[in-house]
Scaffold this motif. Structure first.
Motif, PDB file in Angstrom:
ATOM      1  N   ILE A   2       0.834  -1.197   0.000  1.00  0.00           N
ATOM      2  CA  ILE A   2       0.000   0.000   0.000  1.00  0.00           C
ATOM      3  C   ILE A   2       0.876   1.259   0.000  1.00  0.00           C
ATOM      4  CG2 ILE A   2      -0.175  -0.042   2.513  1.00  0.00           C
ATOM      5  CD1 ILE A   2      -2.990   1.040   2.254  1.00  0.00           C
ATOM      6  N   SER A   3       0.432   2.284  -0.715  1.00  0.00           N
ATOM      7  CA  SER A   3       1.194   3.534  -0.728  1.00  0.00           C
ATOM      8  C   SER A   3       1.080   4.216   0.632  1.00  0.00           C
ATOM      9  CB  SER A   3       0.669   4.465  -1.826  1.00  0.00           C
ATOM     10  OG  SER A   3      -0.585   5.007  -1.463  1.00  0.00           O
ATOM     11  N   MET A   4       2.037   5.056   0.913  1.00  0.00           N
ATOM     12  CA  MET A   4       2.023   5.786   2.186  1.00  0.00           C
ATOM     13  C   MET A   4       0.813   6.712   2.255  1.00  0.00           C
ATOM     14  SD  MET A   4       4.061   6.481   5.058  1.00  0.00           S
ATOM     15  CE  MET A   4       3.041   5.150   5.385  1.00  0.00           C
ATOM     16  N   GLU A   5       0.442   7.318   1.130  1.00  0.00           N
ATOM     17  CA  GLU A   5      -0.736   8.186   1.105  1.00  0.00           C
ATOM     18  C   GLU A   5      -1.989   7.395   1.490  1.00  0.00           C
ATOM     19  OE1 GLU A   5       1.543   8.029  -1.347  1.00  0.00           O
ATOM     20  OE2 GLU A   5       1.928  10.021  -2.147  1.00  0.00           O
ATOM     21  N   ASP A   6      -2.139   6.198   0.913  1.00  0.00           N
ATOM     22  CA  ASP A   6      -3.301   5.364   1.228  1.00  0.00           C
ATOM     23  C   ASP A   6      -3.270   4.876   2.667  1.00  0.00           C
ATOM     24  OD1 ASP A   6      -4.459   5.682  -1.256  1.00  0.00           O
ATOM     25  OD2 ASP A   6      -3.588   3.841  -2.072  1.00  0.00           O
ATOM     26  N   GLU A   7      -2.081   4.578   3.173  1.00  0.00           N
ATOM     27  CA  GLU A   7      -1.983   4.157   4.569  1.00  0.00           C
ATOM     28  C   GLU A   7      -2.406   5.289   5.507  1.00  0.00           C
ATOM     29  OE1 GLU A   7       0.702   1.831   7.802  1.00  0.00           O
ATOM     30  OE2 GLU A   7       1.268   1.762   5.693  1.00  0.00           O
ATOM     31  N   LEU A   8      -1.985   6.510   5.199  1.00  0.00           N
ATOM     32  CA  LEU A   8      -2.414   7.654   6.008  1.00  0.00           C
ATOM     33  C   LEU A   8      -3.933   7.799   5.972  1.00  0.00           C
ATOM     34  CD1 LEU A   8       0.332  10.285   5.145  1.00  0.00           C
ATOM     35  CD2 LEU A   8      -0.175   9.360   7.408  1.00  0.00           C
ATOM     36  N   ARG A   9      -4.512   7.685   4.796  1.00  0.00           N
ATOM     37  CA  ARG A   9      -5.980   7.787   4.682  1.00  0.00           C
ATOM     38  C   ARG A   9      -6.670   6.702   5.509  1.00  0.00           C
ATOM     39  NH1 ARG A   9      -4.341   8.776  -0.514  1.00  0.00           N
ATOM     40  NH2 ARG A   9      -4.705  10.891  -1.214  1.00  0.00           N
ATOM     41  N   GLN A  10      -6.170   5.480   5.436  1.00  0.00           N
ATOM     42  CA  GLN A  10      -6.766   4.372   6.197  1.00  0.00           C
ATOM     43  C   GLN A  10      -6.690   4.624   7.692  1.00  0.00           C
ATOM     44  OE1 GLN A  10      -4.962   0.682   5.013  1.00  0.00           O
ATOM     45  NE2 GLN A  10      -6.107   0.593   3.090  1.00  0.00           N
ATOM     46  N   ARG A  11      -5.563   5.101   8.148  1.00  0.00           N
ATOM     47  CA  ARG A  11      -5.401   5.341   9.585  1.00  0.00           C
ATOM     48  C   ARG A  11      -6.277   6.487  10.076  1.00  0.00           C
ATOM     49  NH1 ARG A  11       0.125   3.720  11.978  1.00  0.00           N
ATOM     50  NH2 ARG A  11       0.664   1.912  10.709  1.00  0.00           N
ATOM     51  N   LEU A  12      -6.443   7.490   9.253  1.00  0.00           N
ATOM     52  CA  LEU A  12      -7.261   8.638   9.640  1.00  0.00           C
ATOM     53  C   LEU A  12      -8.756   8.344   9.524  1.00  0.00           C
ATOM     54  CD1 LEU A  12      -5.128  11.461   7.993  1.00  0.00           C
ATOM     55  CD2 LEU A  12      -5.198  10.806  10.409  1.00  0.00           C
ATOM     56  N   ALA A  13      -9.112   7.259   8.888  1.00  0.00           N
ATOM     57  CA  ALA A  13     -10.521   6.889   8.705  1.00  0.00           C
ATOM     58  C   ALA A  13     -11.246   6.698  10.036  1.00  0.00           C
ATOM     59  CB  ALA A  13     -10.628   5.628   7.855  1.00  0.00           C
ATOM     60  N   SER A  14     -10.526   6.343  11.078  1.00  0.00           N
ATOM     61  CA  SER A  14     -11.174   6.144  12.378  1.00  0.00           C
ATOM     62  C   SER A  14     -11.757   7.447  12.935  1.00  0.00           C
ATOM     63  CB  SER A  14     -10.200   5.527  13.379  1.00  0.00           C
ATOM     64  OG  SER A  14      -9.165   6.443  13.689  1.00  0.00           O
ATOM     65  N   LEU A  15     -11.327   8.599  12.402  1.00  0.00           N
ATOM     66  CA  LEU A  15     -11.872   9.897  12.809  1.00  0.00           C
ATOM     67  C   LEU A  15     -13.149  10.228  12.038  1.00  0.00           C
ATOM     68  CD1 LEU A  15      -8.548  11.926  13.003  1.00  0.00           C
ATOM     69  CD2 LEU A  15      -9.868  10.997  14.909  1.00  0.00           C
ATOM     70  N   GLU A  16     -13.553   9.331  11.153  1.00  0.00           N
ATOM     71  CA  GLU A  16     -14.747   9.499  10.322  1.00  0.00           C
ATOM     72  C   GLU A  16     -14.739  10.849   9.604  1.00  0.00           C
ATOM     73  OE1 GLU A  16     -18.223   8.632  12.663  1.00  0.00           O
ATOM     74  OE2 GLU A  16     -17.456   6.666  13.222  1.00  0.00           O
ATOM     75  N   PRO A  17     -13.668  11.116   8.859  1.00  0.00           N
ATOM     76  CA  PRO A  17     -13.549  12.409   8.198  1.00  0.00           C
ATOM     77  C   PRO A  17     -14.505  12.563   7.019  1.00  0.00           C
ATOM     78  CG  PRO A  17     -11.778  10.980   7.497  1.00  0.00           C
ATOM     79  CD  PRO A  17     -12.526  10.246   8.578  1.00  0.00           C
ATOM     80  N   GLU A  18     -14.915  13.801   6.788  1.00  0.00           N
ATOM     81  CA  GLU A  18     -15.665  14.141   5.585  1.00  0.00           C
ATOM     82  C   GLU A  18     -14.714  14.301   4.414  1.00  0.00           C
ATOM     83  OE1 GLU A  18     -18.285  17.464   6.053  1.00  0.00           O
ATOM     84  OE2 GLU A  18     -19.193  16.612   7.858  1.00  0.00           O
ATOM     85  N   THR A  19     -13.516  14.782   4.718  1.00  0.00           N
ATOM     86  CA  THR A  19     -12.500  15.020   3.695  1.00  0.00           C
ATOM     87  C   THR A  19     -11.129  14.672   4.258  1.00  0.00           C
ATOM     88  OG1 THR A  19     -13.780  16.880   2.839  1.00  0.00           O
ATOM     89  CG2 THR A  19     -11.483  16.767   2.168  1.00  0.00           C
ATOM     90  N   VAL A  20     -10.313  14.010   3.433  1.00  0.00           N
ATOM     91  CA  VAL A  20      -8.905  13.796   3.752  1.00  0.00           C
ATOM     92  C   VAL A  20      -8.122  14.059   2.470  1.00  0.00           C
ATOM     93  CG1 VAL A  20      -7.103  12.185   4.461  1.00  0.00           C
ATOM     94  CG2 VAL A  20      -9.366  12.029   5.485  1.00  0.00           C
ATOM     95  N   ILE A  21      -7.224  15.020   2.537  1.00  0.00           N
ATOM     96  CA  ILE A  21      -6.346  15.311   1.412  1.00  0.00           C
ATOM     97  C   ILE A  21      -4.919  15.057   1.881  1.00  0.00           C
ATOM     98  CG2 ILE A  21      -5.528  17.058  -0.213  1.00  0.00           C
ATOM     99  CD1 ILE A  21      -8.251  18.490   0.278  1.00  0.00           C
ATOM    100  N   VAL A  22      -4.227  14.177   1.184  1.00  0.00           N
ATOM    101  CA  VAL A  22      -2.847  13.849   1.521  1.00  0.00           C
ATOM    102  C   VAL A  22      -1.967  14.240   0.342  1.00  0.00           C
ATOM    103  CG1 VAL A  22      -1.224  12.020   2.132  1.00  0.00           C
ATOM    104  CG2 VAL A  22      -3.581  11.910   2.964  1.00  0.00           C
ATOM    105  N   HIS A  23      -0.964  15.053   0.618  1.00  0.00           N
ATOM    106  CA  HIS A  23      -0.038  15.490  -0.425  1.00  0.00           C
ATOM    107  C   HIS A  23       1.376  15.102  -0.017  1.00  0.00           C
ATOM    108  CE1 HIS A  23       1.809  17.892  -3.540  1.00  0.00           C
ATOM    109  NE2 HIS A  23       2.546  18.473  -2.620  1.00  0.00           N
ATOM    110  N   ASP A  24       2.044  14.353  -0.881  1.00  0.00           N
ATOM    111  CA  ASP A  24       3.442  13.984  -0.648  1.00  0.00           C
ATOM    112  C   ASP A  24       4.309  15.146  -1.098  1.00  0.00           C
ATOM    113  OD1 ASP A  24       6.017  12.967  -0.563  1.00  0.00           O
ATOM    114  OD2 ASP A  24       5.479  11.057  -1.487  1.00  0.00           O
ATOM    115  N   ASP A  25       4.955  15.780  -0.154  1.00  0.00           N
ATOM    116  CA  ASP A  25       5.779  16.955  -0.407  1.00  0.00           C
ATOM    117  C   ASP A  25       7.267  16.620  -0.330  1.00  0.00           C
ATOM    118  OD1 ASP A  25       5.931  19.698  -1.010  1.00  0.00           O
ATOM    119  OD2 ASP A  25       6.169  20.233   1.094  1.00  0.00           O
ATOM    120  N   SER A  26       7.602  15.352  -0.430  1.00  0.00           N
ATOM    121  CA  SER A  26       8.986  14.895  -0.260  1.00  0.00           C
ATOM    122  C   SER A  26       9.944  15.502  -1.270  1.00  0.00           C
ATOM    123  CB  SER A  26       9.054  13.375  -0.346  1.00  0.00           C
ATOM    124  OG  SER A  26       8.272  12.796   0.662  1.00  0.00           O
TER     125      SER A  26
END
Length: 87
Positions: A2-26
């Motif tokens: 799984i990509s790191m962006e998708d892993e972040l989204r999965q982990r943050l899902a427990s907060l029941e977000p309406e929106t999650v935007i993940v940007h890789d700024d590396s």
């Protein structure tokens, strides 16, 4: 894997977000010493779970969900945590 962006989204899902935007700024941080240990991400998350919490408490909620990824896989995490009413 799984990509790191998708892993972040999965982990943050427990907060029941309406929106999650993940940007890789590396790429913007390539070359500095800390960038070798992990990626840089900007996260914007909108969730009712942040209602009544100050900025520090909101960030702590997010960090608690990803703490084991730092600093090995994530070197830096910029967080913008809002409630739906704050949009």
């Amino acid at each position: 894997m799984i990509s790191m962006e998708d892993e972040l989204r999965q982990r943050l899902a427990s907060l029941e977000p309406e929106t999650v935007i993940v940007h890789d700024d590396s790429a913007a941080h390539a070359g500095h010493a800390g960038a070798q240990g992990g990626a840089h991400f900007d996260v914007t998350i909108v969730a009712q779970a942040f209602a009544g919490l100050g900025k520090v408490a909101r960030h702590r909620k997010v960090y608690a969900l990803v703490a084991d990824l730092m600093p090995a896989r994530i070197h830096a995490l910029s967080i913008k945590a809002l409630t739906p009413e704050e949009l």
